[in-house]
Write a protein that holds these residues in place. Sequence first.
Motif, PDB file in Angstrom:
ATOM      1  N   ILE A 290       8.254   6.953  11.730  1.00 50.98           N
ATOM      2  CA  ILE A 290       9.204   7.055  12.838  1.00 50.98           C
ATOM      3  C   ILE A 290       9.817   8.449  12.867  1.00 50.98           C
ATOM      4  CG2 ILE A 290      11.410   6.208  13.712  1.00 50.98           C
ATOM      5  CD1 ILE A 290      10.664   3.476  12.561  1.00 50.98           C
ATOM      6  N   GLY A 291      10.150   8.943  11.656  1.00 50.31           N
ATOM      7  CA  GLY A 291      10.739  10.291  11.567  1.00 50.31           C
ATOM      8  C   GLY A 291       9.790  11.331  12.116  1.00 50.31           C
ATOM      9  N   GLY A 292       8.532  11.197  11.742  1.00 49.63           N
ATOM     10  CA  GLY A 292       7.538  12.158  12.230  1.00 49.63           C
ATOM     11  C   GLY A 292       7.427  12.124  13.732  1.00 49.63           C
ATOM     12  N   ALA A 293       7.387  10.889  14.272  1.00 47.94           N
ATOM     13  CA  ALA A 293       7.270  10.753  15.726  1.00 47.94           C
ATOM     14  C   ALA A 293       8.476  11.365  16.428  1.00 47.94           C
ATOM     15  CB  ALA A 293       7.142   9.280  16.098  1.00 47.94           C
ATOM     16  N   LEU A 294       9.649  11.095  15.859  1.00 45.85           N
ATOM     17  CA  LEU A 294      10.880  11.639  16.442  1.00 45.85           C
ATOM     18  C   LEU A 294      10.868  13.160  16.393  1.00 45.85           C
ATOM     19  CD1 LEU A 294      13.776   9.346  15.256  1.00 45.85           C
ATOM     20  CD2 LEU A 294      12.953   9.729  17.576  1.00 45.85           C
ATOM     21  N   ALA A 295      10.463  13.675  15.205  1.00 43.49           N
ATOM     22  CA  ALA A 295      10.447  15.135  15.056  1.00 43.49           C
ATOM     23  C   ALA A 295       9.512  15.752  16.086  1.00 43.49           C
ATOM     24  CB  ALA A 295      10.013  15.513  13.645  1.00 43.49           C
ATOM     25  N   GLY A 296       8.349  15.098  16.278  1.00 40.45           N
ATOM     26  CA  GLY A 296       7.395  15.616  17.263  1.00 40.45           C
ATOM     27  C   GLY A 296       7.982  15.631  18.649  1.00 40.45           C
TER      28      GLY A 296
END
Lengths: 705, 314
Positions: free
Chosen positions: A577-583
């Motif tokens: 989720i963090g990765g998706a948000l960061a993207g």
Amino acid sequence: MSVRLAFQICTSLLVGDGLAALALAGLLAPSWWVFIILVVAASWWHEAIRARVTAVVRHGHLLTLLVGGFFALHLLYLAESLLDGFVHLLLFLLFFRLYTRRTLRDSRDVVLLSFFMLVAASALTVSVGFLLILVVFLLLGTWTLMLYHVMGESERHAPDRAPALIESRHLVTPSLLGLSVAASLASLVFTLLFFFVLPRVGQATLPLKARLGQMVSGFTDRVELGSFGTIQTDATVVMRVRFPDGPAAPELLVGLRWRGIAFDHFSGREWSVSRPERRTMVRVFGGHILLDRPRGTGPLITQEIYLEPIGSEVLFAAPRLLGVILSAGMVTVDALDTVTSPVPHARRQYRAVSELEVPTRRAAGVGGGLSDEERARSLQLPSLSPRVHALARDVTRGIPDPWAAALRLRDHLQTSFRYSLELKGNSAVDPLEEFLFVSRSGNCEYFASSLAVLLRSVGIPARVVNGFQHGEWNPYGGYFTVRQRDAHSWVEAYFPGRGWMTLDPSPRAEFDSSWMSSAAFQYLDALRMRWHRSIVNWSLGDQMQASWAVRQQALSWQRAVFDGGLSIPGSKRVAAIGGALAGALAVVVFLWRRGGAWTPTRFRRRGSVLVYERMLRRLARLGLSPGPGETAREFCGRVVRRLPHRRDAVEELTRVYEQVRFGRSEIGPEEVERLSRLADWLPLAPEGEAVGGRRGPPLSRLRGT
Amino acid sequence: MSTPSLELIRRLESNVARVLVGKPEVVRLAVIGLLARGHLLIEDVPGVGKTTLAHALARSLGATFQRIQFTSDLLPSDILGVSIYDAKTGEFAFKPGPLFSNIVLADEINRTTPKTQSSLLEAMNEFQVSLDHHTYPLPRPFMVLATQNPLEYAGTHPLPESQLDRFLLKIRIGYPGRSGEKEILRGAGVVPLGQLEPVLSADEVMDLQAATEKVRVEESLLDYVMGIVEATRRSPLLTLGVSPRGSLALLRAAQAHAMADGREYVVPDDIKQLAVPALAHRVIVKARLERPGGAEVEAEAVIDGLVQEVPVPR
């Protein structure tokens, strides 16, 4: 009206148009309409709002990051589908851009976002209202682009006079408006012309190609033995056939071929149609033209056929043809079930429904018999050598059943004769006799003629049919590509209880296996087919299908993301989720940075330049504009001579502008505020005739703030 | 920029101004030449203070100074130096000429032969002298202040373009103002040249020169310089436009101007103000425009006109 104001109005209207498109497509809930309209309308005063709410501006980037993060989360988990999520993200970006725009480029982003809203809506609506929205967008878009161009070019080529030009009320004249509307309408007309007319008119109406008169020599309405030698080596595509309603693997269907024209009269050298009269069949319910009734003896198959202009009126379809749908609305059928439709020189697309023949099945009451006249025509024979009759009798000796006898004759030809394109002519004997008894090799027409003659010799009604082999299966596009070299002749024979059945005596299969297109060609051909289907013949049905597919795809992606997220254990899930948000945030930040107004440093740096520009705009109203070769200091000197009372303000604004513009100095928001007020206190009219007697406060008071 | 630097520059300017009364802008240009590591060509009628300016600048710096009076019989070895056979050591020993000083005043440079003039080329460009297969570096800072008289042409050798191109700025002093000249006549407040004290050491000059190179030039200003230079190359009034060396000189001079003005960044005004002194001597005006003896004036007018046309970055 000034150029700037006109541009602002157009931008706002474009945003409204985009929102209307979203509403039309059902992507905006009615409960949100009022809110969104209010937010968009309030953005008209965005500069005033931004100037007042300094605290929000100071923490704007943090706030924006939070909201951006929320929308990224919304996209992944909360939205009904990915499309809805994207639309909401689009709205967020739009609002953000509306309230932070400072430069011309920012306003252009707003126009682009409006366009994206239209694109998003176009995926889900087939309403005619969308056409109206599109036309409005085109008109406004042209107008906006013209204004954008005027402003952009002024800034680029006459930066000194640009503020004055942009504020000038003499540029936006009725003639410019008229020119824009004319340009929009012209582009609309041309677009319609190109989109609707050109791909649909077919090549024949355009006098562009000299080769239009060329016919496919492999297919004629006559069969003349010994006259064709190289027809089948021509790889030109004649038609493409796809199966919109299945079956799942049409390439595995046995004996599929495309029947064209049938002949019943044989002169000993050539085949022709004995009775050229035709009946006209017109469209009945659902646009179908019904030609025959299903017998229940085989599977029904729908073919979508894209027929290139081949100079023949004949419509091709798998035997037995039950009905067709085509734009012409009527077809003609002759006594031999040959279906024709005029316009032989245009590319045609039609649908055909056929009932495939299954040789093992018999159906009671089918083919209730031929009339005497029909029977006589189907048994007609010219005067032939007795050897031919003898051959027929020899092969079928001891077989009383006509069906079995016909199969026997077919097998005899298939196994005892050789398929060849090299036809050896010997004028001394009949071509048929030469084939049967001398050369024992020939092309499909010899095989078909021979079988028909042999069948007729033993009293089985038969006729020769011209058409095409099934062609090559294109796995990329899921259709058959039929070429001129697939032109073929075969035989139809009549059997009580079965009706007319197809019998193909030529051993062509081995021969044809040598033809294989490269994967690259097939892929390109599939693209071409897609162009025909998706652009040239884009129908309402196709639109509905595409819209449905988009929705389904969006739902399935969302489901996949959601399910995938749930199935991943704790820490990994957080990381995902963090990765998706960061993207998602990276994308948002990128967009903002592009606009240039986001990072605090740049904001501060630009602030003074903007204030200086504001000062220039105000001075322009007094007729004071810097010349092209005039530096800021020289201009300052000139202004001070004209407005000696404003010396301090003008000199300070110029000094800070130079520091920021050329010295990379940074000034804080408070300083920008103070300078803004300094600029705003500059007179709008020459000193002594200030508007409303409003004169600026002493500079010392301003400095203290 | 740091205050001490500005203070040093102000001190230098005011020191020179004690001798050259009423000409602060000329003093500023001379200082710019020094800060930008350039050489100056001072051109004007006799008696307006060309030599005085050069001399005052040299004396204000705690640096070595040599004055060379250029005459028609001056030889290159007279200014560069010679190798003399040393009977004791049995070797040739180099005796440096007057060029080996920090500040060299080449007085009436157009009176000497082209051969001698060109011997200055390497020294001015590369700060070194090559003689008898040896290269001798010149002391730093090194600056050539040349003067020439634009009116008396008999027996002179006008400087070739290649040599002119090596001067950063060409300065015109002009007659002093009425009050200034009266002050000179009165003699009050004008310090005799001999009493001028050095106010800047050679090291301080080098530090100021290094700081000048760091003055920030915004990207659009490079475009502005290019715009001016390209205008000279396109101008129908000019036979020869400005060379890349010329555009570099304009930029360096603009940086020095910003420095002398107490800024760490260049503004368009720096470039605009220095376009004439930095570029006018590098162009050749079309023959039909030339008046006898007035070519230089024409060049300045053409450059000035071009600069007014080139759009200033905003």
